[in-house]
Write a protein that holds these residues in place. Structure first.
Motif, PDB file in Angstrom:
ATOM      1  N   GLU A  73       0.830  -1.204   0.000  1.00  0.00           N
ATOM      2  CA  GLU A  73       0.000   0.000   0.000  1.00  0.00           C
ATOM      3  C   GLU A  73       0.861   1.250   0.000  1.00  0.00           C
ATOM      4  O   GLU A  73       0.581   2.223  -0.719  1.00  0.00           O
ATOM      5  N   VAL A  74       1.941   1.236   0.784  1.00  0.00           N
ATOM      6  CA  VAL A  74       2.865   2.373   0.814  1.00  0.00           C
ATOM      7  C   VAL A  74       3.571   2.516  -0.520  1.00  0.00           C
ATOM      8  O   VAL A  74       3.719   3.624  -1.047  1.00  0.00           O
ATOM      9  N   LEU A  75       3.990   1.380  -1.087  1.00  0.00           N
ATOM     10  CA  LEU A  75       4.678   1.398  -2.377  1.00  0.00           C
ATOM     11  C   LEU A  75       3.789   2.019  -3.450  1.00  0.00           C
ATOM     12  O   LEU A  75       4.258   2.843  -4.259  1.00  0.00           O
ATOM     13  N   GLY A 116       1.448   4.166  -3.097  1.00  0.00           N
ATOM     14  CA  GLY A 116       1.396   5.602  -2.872  1.00  0.00           C
ATOM     15  C   GLY A 116       2.663   6.294  -3.348  1.00  0.00           C
ATOM     16  O   GLY A 116       2.604   7.368  -3.961  1.00  0.00           O
ATOM     17  N   LEU A 117       3.809   5.682  -3.109  1.00  0.00           N
ATOM     18  CA  LEU A 117       5.080   6.274  -3.512  1.00  0.00           C
ATOM     19  C   LEU A 117       5.188   6.410  -5.021  1.00  0.00           C
ATOM     20  O   LEU A 117       5.578   7.462  -5.535  1.00  0.00           O
ATOM     21  N   VAL A 118       4.867   5.335  -5.742  1.00  0.00           N
ATOM     22  CA  VAL A 118       5.026   5.370  -7.190  1.00  0.00           C
ATOM     23  C   VAL A 118       3.961   6.239  -7.861  1.00  0.00           C
ATOM     24  O   VAL A 118       4.116   6.627  -9.023  1.00  0.00           O
ATOM     25  N   CYS A 119       2.900   6.533  -7.136  1.00  0.00           N
ATOM     26  CA  CYS A 119       1.898   7.471  -7.637  1.00  0.00           C
ATOM     27  C   CYS A 119       2.229   8.907  -7.234  1.00  0.00           C
ATOM     28  O   CYS A 119       1.405   9.815  -7.359  1.00  0.00           O
ATOM     29  N   LEU A 120       3.457   9.084  -6.687  1.00  0.00           N
ATOM     30  CA  LEU A 120       4.009  10.406  -6.357  1.00  0.00           C
ATOM     31  C   LEU A 120       3.241  11.110  -5.245  1.00  0.00           C
ATOM     32  O   LEU A 120       3.199  12.345  -5.189  1.00  0.00           O
ATOM     33  N   LYS A 121       2.633  10.346  -4.362  1.00  0.00           N
ATOM     34  CA  LYS A 121       1.963  10.939  -3.207  1.00  0.00           C
ATOM     35  C   LYS A 121       2.992  11.275  -2.137  1.00  0.00           C
ATOM     36  O   LYS A 121       3.993  10.576  -1.989  1.00  0.00           O
ATOM     37  N   THR A 122       2.752  12.331  -1.397  1.00  0.00           N
ATOM     38  CA  THR A 122       3.669  12.743  -0.344  1.00  0.00           C
ATOM     39  C   THR A 122       3.564  11.795   0.845  1.00  0.00           C
ATOM     40  O   THR A 122       2.585  11.046   0.990  1.00  0.00           O
ATOM     41  N   THR A 123       4.591  11.848   1.684  1.00  0.00           N
ATOM     42  CA  THR A 123       4.590  11.016   2.887  1.00  0.00           C
ATOM     43  C   THR A 123       3.384  11.324   3.767  1.00  0.00           C
ATOM     44  O   THR A 123       2.734  10.406   4.289  1.00  0.00           O
ATOM     45  N   SER A 124       3.067  12.594   3.919  1.00  0.00           N
ATOM     46  CA  SER A 124       1.920  12.972   4.757  1.00  0.00           C
ATOM     47  C   SER A 124       0.603  12.489   4.166  1.00  0.00           C
ATOM     48  O   SER A 124      -0.298  12.052   4.894  1.00  0.00           O
ATOM     49  N   CYS A 125       0.488  12.532   2.839  1.00  0.00           N
ATOM     50  CA  CYS A 125      -0.734  12.065   2.176  1.00  0.00           C
ATOM     51  C   CYS A 125      -0.909  10.561   2.377  1.00  0.00           C
ATOM     52  O   CYS A 125      -2.006  10.088   2.688  1.00  0.00           O
ATOM     53  N   ILE A 126       0.175   9.803   2.200  1.00  0.00           N
ATOM     54  CA  ILE A 126       0.118   8.350   2.394  1.00  0.00           C
ATOM     55  C   ILE A 126      -0.256   8.028   3.832  1.00  0.00           C
ATOM     56  O   ILE A 126      -1.065   7.132   4.100  1.00  0.00           O
ATOM     57  N   LEU A 131      -3.641   5.911   4.935  1.00  0.00           N
ATOM     58  CA  LEU A 131      -3.486   4.601   5.572  1.00  0.00           C
ATOM     59  C   LEU A 131      -3.678   4.664   7.085  1.00  0.00           C
ATOM     60  O   LEU A 131      -3.588   3.630   7.764  1.00  0.00           O
ATOM     61  N   ASN A 132      -3.911   5.895   7.593  1.00  0.00           N
ATOM     62  CA  ASN A 132      -4.122   6.089   9.028  1.00  0.00           C
ATOM     63  C   ASN A 132      -2.928   5.612   9.853  1.00  0.00           C
ATOM     64  O   ASN A 132      -3.067   4.905  10.859  1.00  0.00           O
ATOM     65  N   ILE A 133      -1.743   5.985   9.388  1.00  0.00           N
ATOM     66  CA  ILE A 133      -0.509   5.663  10.108  1.00  0.00           C
ATOM     67  C   ILE A 133       0.315   6.948  10.211  1.00  0.00           C
ATOM     68  O   ILE A 133       0.024   7.945   9.556  1.00  0.00           O
ATOM     69  N   SER A 134       1.362   6.917  10.991  1.00  0.00           N
ATOM     70  CA  SER A 134       2.189   8.109  11.166  1.00  0.00           C
ATOM     71  C   SER A 134       3.149   8.266   9.982  1.00  0.00           C
ATOM     72  O   SER A 134       3.444   7.302   9.261  1.00  0.00           O
ATOM     73  N   GLU A 135       3.639   9.491   9.805  1.00  0.00           N
ATOM     74  CA  GLU A 135       4.605   9.731   8.733  1.00  0.00           C
ATOM     75  C   GLU A 135       5.897   8.965   8.994  1.00  0.00           C
ATOM     76  O   GLU A 135       6.557   8.503   8.053  1.00  0.00           O
ATOM     77  N   ALA A 136       6.271   8.811  10.248  1.00  0.00           N
ATOM     78  CA  ALA A 136       7.474   8.047  10.597  1.00  0.00           C
ATOM     79  C   ALA A 136       7.329   6.586  10.163  1.00  0.00           C
ATOM     80  O   ALA A 136       8.285   5.966   9.678  1.00  0.00           O
ATOM     81  N   THR A 137       6.115   6.049  10.311  1.00  0.00           N
ATOM     82  CA  THR A 137       5.865   4.662   9.891  1.00  0.00           C
ATOM     83  C   THR A 137       5.961   4.531   8.380  1.00  0.00           C
ATOM     84  O   THR A 137       6.500   3.544   7.865  1.00  0.00           O
ATOM     85  N   VAL A 138       5.469   5.532   7.648  1.00  0.00           N
ATOM     86  CA  VAL A 138       5.581   5.523   6.188  1.00  0.00           C
ATOM     87  C   VAL A 138       7.055   5.518   5.780  1.00  0.00           C
ATOM     88  O   VAL A 138       7.470   4.759   4.894  1.00  0.00           O
TER      89      VAL A 138
END
Length: 223
Positions: free
Chosen positions: A149-151, A153-163, A167-174
């Protein structure tokens, strides 16, 4: 007998520097210095080995290697560190050697000697990264559902905060997931992640051309 070498380049200054370096070795001889746009017409009888300059990991480089190998030329690529999946793809296409531009004269001459003798040669950093990828346990490299799910988001150029919000997780977890994903697949950048995601069918539009060597129908394009 001297080994006849042809240099295929994109940057003339690089080619001239390499030519001067090779000429310092009496057992080596430069047959041609050719711009990459003029590959056709090379005579196999007068060339023992090709040194090909690589700039970016793209379809053009793969097609150049394929074209040269189909013509019977041993090929050494000199370039920057590519992600492991791309190097593996070049290996499948028959590449004989890869030397990083950060390596020294000794590595270059060792590559030329090995490849001219019919052997493969990959400088230590490339060989080490490939070895780790080859012998890593498959289960250790498999992505978890959350990592996929994170991957995506990354390849779709979403920011860490958006991901993180989606996903209802912290930016540190992303960031931790991103680090783990890159570690599992030896990717140094988002290009490697993008190719993996496309190949595994994780993208929302898998029929688009995202990567080189993908089995999707548009990835055979040279664009």
């Amino acid at each position: 007998m001297a080994t006849n070498i042809s240099i295929i380049y994109k940057h003339l200054l690089w080619a001239d520097s390499l030519l001067a370096l090779i000429r310092s070795e009496s057992a080596l001889h430069i047959s041609h210095k050719i711009h990459f746009s003029k590959l056709s017409g090379l005579n196999r009888k007068h060339i023992d080995l090709i040194i090909l300059e690589a700039t970016y990991p793209n379809a053009e480089l793969v097609n150049q290697v394929i074209q040269l190998k189909e013509s019977g030329f041993p090929v050494i690529v000199i370039g920057y560190h590519l992600d492991n999946e791309f190097i593996e793809l070049l290996l499948v296409k028959g590449l004989d050697g890869f030397v990083l531009k950060t390596c020294g004269q000794a590595n270059l001459f060792e590559a030329i000697h090995n490849v001219s003798q019919g052997n493969k040669y990959f400088c230590a950093p490339i060989a080490e990264s490939l070895s780790k990828r080859l012998y890593n346990n498959t289960d250790e490299r498999r992505l978890t559902t959350r990592e996929k799910e994170v991957l995506l988001g990354l390849v779709c150029l979403k920011t860490t905060s958006c991901i993180a919000r989606q996903l209802n997780i912290s930016e540190a977890t992303v960031r931790t997931h991103r680090k783990n994903i890159m570690s599992k697949f030896g990717s140094k950048n988002y290009i490697g992640l993008l190719r993996y995601a496309c190949r595994e069918g994780l993208l929302q539009t898998p029929d688009e051309q995202f990567c080189v060597g993908c089995s999707n129908r548009k990835c055979i394009s040279t664009n």
